[in-house]
Write a protein that holds these residues in place. Sequence first.
Motif, short mmCIF file in Angstrom:
data_model
loop_
_atom_site.label_atom_id
_atom_site.label_comp_id
_atom_site.label_asym_id
_atom_site.label_seq_id
_atom_site.Cartn_x
_atom_site.Cartn_y
_atom_site.Cartn_z
N LEU A 105 0.82 -1.21 0.00
CA LEU A 105 0.00 0.00 0.00
C LEU A 105 0.85 1.26 0.00
CD1 LEU A 105 -2.74 1.41 0.12
CD2 LEU A 105 -2.70 1.13 2.61
N ALA A 106 1.86 1.31 0.86
CA ALA A 106 2.69 2.50 0.97
C ALA A 106 3.82 2.53 -0.05
CB ALA A 106 3.28 2.60 2.38
N THR A 107 3.93 1.51 -0.87
CA THR A 107 5.02 1.44 -1.84
C THR A 107 4.46 1.36 -3.26
OG1 THR A 107 5.16 -0.98 -1.51
CG2 THR A 107 6.61 0.41 -0.18
N VAL A 108 4.24 0.16 -3.76
CA VAL A 108 3.84 -0.02 -5.15
C VAL A 108 2.46 0.55 -5.44
CG1 VAL A 108 3.33 -1.76 -6.92
CG2 VAL A 108 5.34 -2.02 -5.45
N VAL A 109 1.50 0.35 -4.55
CA VAL A 109 0.16 0.88 -4.78
C VAL A 109 0.20 2.41 -4.82
CG1 VAL A 109 -2.17 1.09 -3.81
CG2 VAL A 109 -1.00 -1.13 -3.80
N HIS A 110 0.97 2.99 -3.90
CA HIS A 110 1.06 4.46 -3.86
C HIS A 110 1.75 5.02 -5.10
CE1 HIS A 110 1.68 8.47 -2.25
NE2 HIS A 110 2.97 8.37 -2.55
N VAL A 111 2.90 4.45 -5.47
CA VAL A 111 3.68 5.08 -6.54
C VAL A 111 3.22 4.67 -7.94
CG1 VAL A 111 5.71 5.30 -5.07
CG2 VAL A 111 5.50 3.31 -6.57
N TYR A 112 2.61 3.49 -8.09
CA TYR A 112 2.22 3.08 -9.44
C TYR A 112 0.71 3.11 -9.65
CZ TYR A 112 1.98 0.66 -13.89
OH TYR A 112 1.73 0.36 -15.21
N VAL A 113 -0.04 2.47 -8.77
CA VAL A 113 -1.49 2.38 -8.97
C VAL A 113 -2.14 3.76 -8.88
CG1 VAL A 113 -3.64 1.40 -8.12
CG2 VAL A 113 -1.56 0.00 -8.17
N PHE A 114 -1.84 4.50 -7.82
CA PHE A 114 -2.51 5.79 -7.67
C PHE A 114 -1.97 6.84 -8.63
CE2 PHE A 114 -4.09 4.12 -3.58
CZ PHE A 114 -5.43 4.43 -3.77
N THR A 115 -0.71 6.75 -9.01
CA THR A 115 -0.23 7.65 -10.06
C THR A 115 -1.02 7.41 -11.34
OG1 THR A 115 2.00 7.74 -9.12
CG2 THR A 115 1.77 8.33 -11.43
N GLY A 116 -1.25 6.14 -11.68
CA GLY A 116 -2.06 5.83 -12.85
C GLY A 116 -3.48 6.36 -12.73
N LEU A 117 -4.06 6.24 -11.54
CA LEU A 117 -5.42 6.75 -11.35
C LEU A 117 -5.47 8.27 -11.49
CD1 LEU A 117 -6.82 4.58 -8.42
CD2 LEU A 117 -7.66 4.68 -10.77
N PHE A 118 -4.44 8.95 -11.00
CA PHE A 118 -4.41 10.41 -11.15
C PHE A 118 -4.28 10.80 -12.62
CE2 PHE A 118 -2.59 10.39 -6.66
CZ PHE A 118 -3.80 10.74 -6.09
N ILE A 119 -3.47 10.06 -13.37
CA ILE A 119 -3.36 10.34 -14.81
C ILE A 119 -4.71 10.12 -15.49
CG2 ILE A 119 -2.28 9.60 -16.97
CD1 ILE A 119 0.18 8.78 -15.30
N LEU A 120 -5.37 9.02 -15.15
CA LEU A 120 -6.67 8.73 -15.74
C LEU A 120 -7.70 9.77 -15.33
CD1 LEU A 120 -8.52 6.89 -17.38
CD2 LEU A 120 -8.82 5.48 -15.32
N ALA A 121 -7.67 10.19 -14.06
CA ALA A 121 -8.63 11.20 -13.59
C ALA A 121 -8.46 12.50 -14.36
CB ALA A 121 -8.43 11.45 -12.10
N GLY A 122 -7.22 12.93 -14.55
CA GLY A 122 -6.99 14.15 -15.31
C GLY A 122 -7.44 14.03 -16.75
N SER A 123 -7.23 12.87 -17.34
CA SER A 123 -7.64 12.65 -18.73
C SER A 123 -9.15 12.66 -18.88
CB SER A 123 -7.07 11.32 -19.23
OG SER A 123 -5.66 11.29 -19.13
N LEU A 124 -9.85 12.06 -17.91
CA LEU A 124 -11.31 12.04 -17.96
C LEU A 124 -11.88 13.44 -17.77
CD1 LEU A 124 -11.95 8.82 -15.85
CD2 LEU A 124 -12.45 9.12 -18.28
N LYS A 125 -11.25 14.25 -16.92
CA LYS A 125 -11.75 15.60 -16.70
C LYS A 125 -11.58 16.46 -17.94
CE LYS A 125 -10.52 15.43 -11.84
NZ LYS A 125 -9.51 15.82 -10.85
#
Length: 322
Positions: free
Chosen positions: A137-157
């Motif tokens: 959670l504090a490593t791979v999920v934080h740096v890869y999964v949520f970074t991807g979600l932020f990229i997707l969120a910005g693209s959807l907006k």
Amino acid sequence: MRPPPALDRINYVNMGLMVGSAGLACTLPFEVFLASYAILGPLHYLTQISWLHDRGYFATARRDWIPLALLGIVSLDAAYTHWIAWPGAPVAAAAFGVVAAFVRNPVVKASALVSGIALAAPILAWMPGRLFFGVLLATVVHVYVFTGLFILAGSLKSRSRTGYASFGVYLVCGLGLLLVQPPTTYTPGSWVAANLDPFASVVQAMSRLAPGRGERPALVAIGRFLGFAYTYHYLNWFSKTGIIRWHEMSRARMAGVGVLWVASVGLYAYDYATGLAALFFLSVTHVFLEFPLDARTVVDVAARLRGLAVAGGPRLGPGASL
């Protein structure tokens, strides 16, 4: 509406940063990972905490950061001092952070925190729960999964084609580096051998998820993935100054951030283990403090994918897309 040209330029820059990070990670996997963690990591922690503070941590009350910071201290104790030696802080922080993102009632928040504390032991006794909350959670999920979600969120907006393209490049780079495991002659240098041990739990956890059964090509692939994920996670943050505007702080605070960053890099240069210990609190606490934003982003992405707007509470604006 067509996204502004500046946004397309940022997306193109980020696609270049993705490819560049992947190229570096292919060449020197664990060296790039350790160097990025030591050099770029501290500056990211300091500037992101400053940015989150100015935005109320995307929680429903200004003081919701206090339990998350205290849980960061508990995590520091579990890792180094062992006075309390309780490993459940990530579970409790996640429970509290998610609720604090949407609920104003302090009794409900307190109940979420108590529930997280109570459920930590059974969750961590379960192997998938221990891997997720205890390591990933504090490593791979934080740096890869949520970074991807932020990229997707910005693209959807923005409904930006270049944004969607950058999300695709991001997935291809990360998953490609992890899943494609050609024969390799890479051998970690003495500096890696001396400093990688604190991250052994992350490598071991990833070896359970990645194909290859922990054989040499698989371990090198994990190193490539970590090198890419961490390096781009930091570069993504710094490249989006014009969108996130994390640099908008007082001169005094900026000077303080600069001094602390230089001191942090100096500690890592002096002794990597000392740097890790000194920066551990900031490292884990910036993850905990981001949980309300992570929760809002998940809801926002899900709602936009359904074609609906998120109802209630402060909505994520363009500046919240990391």
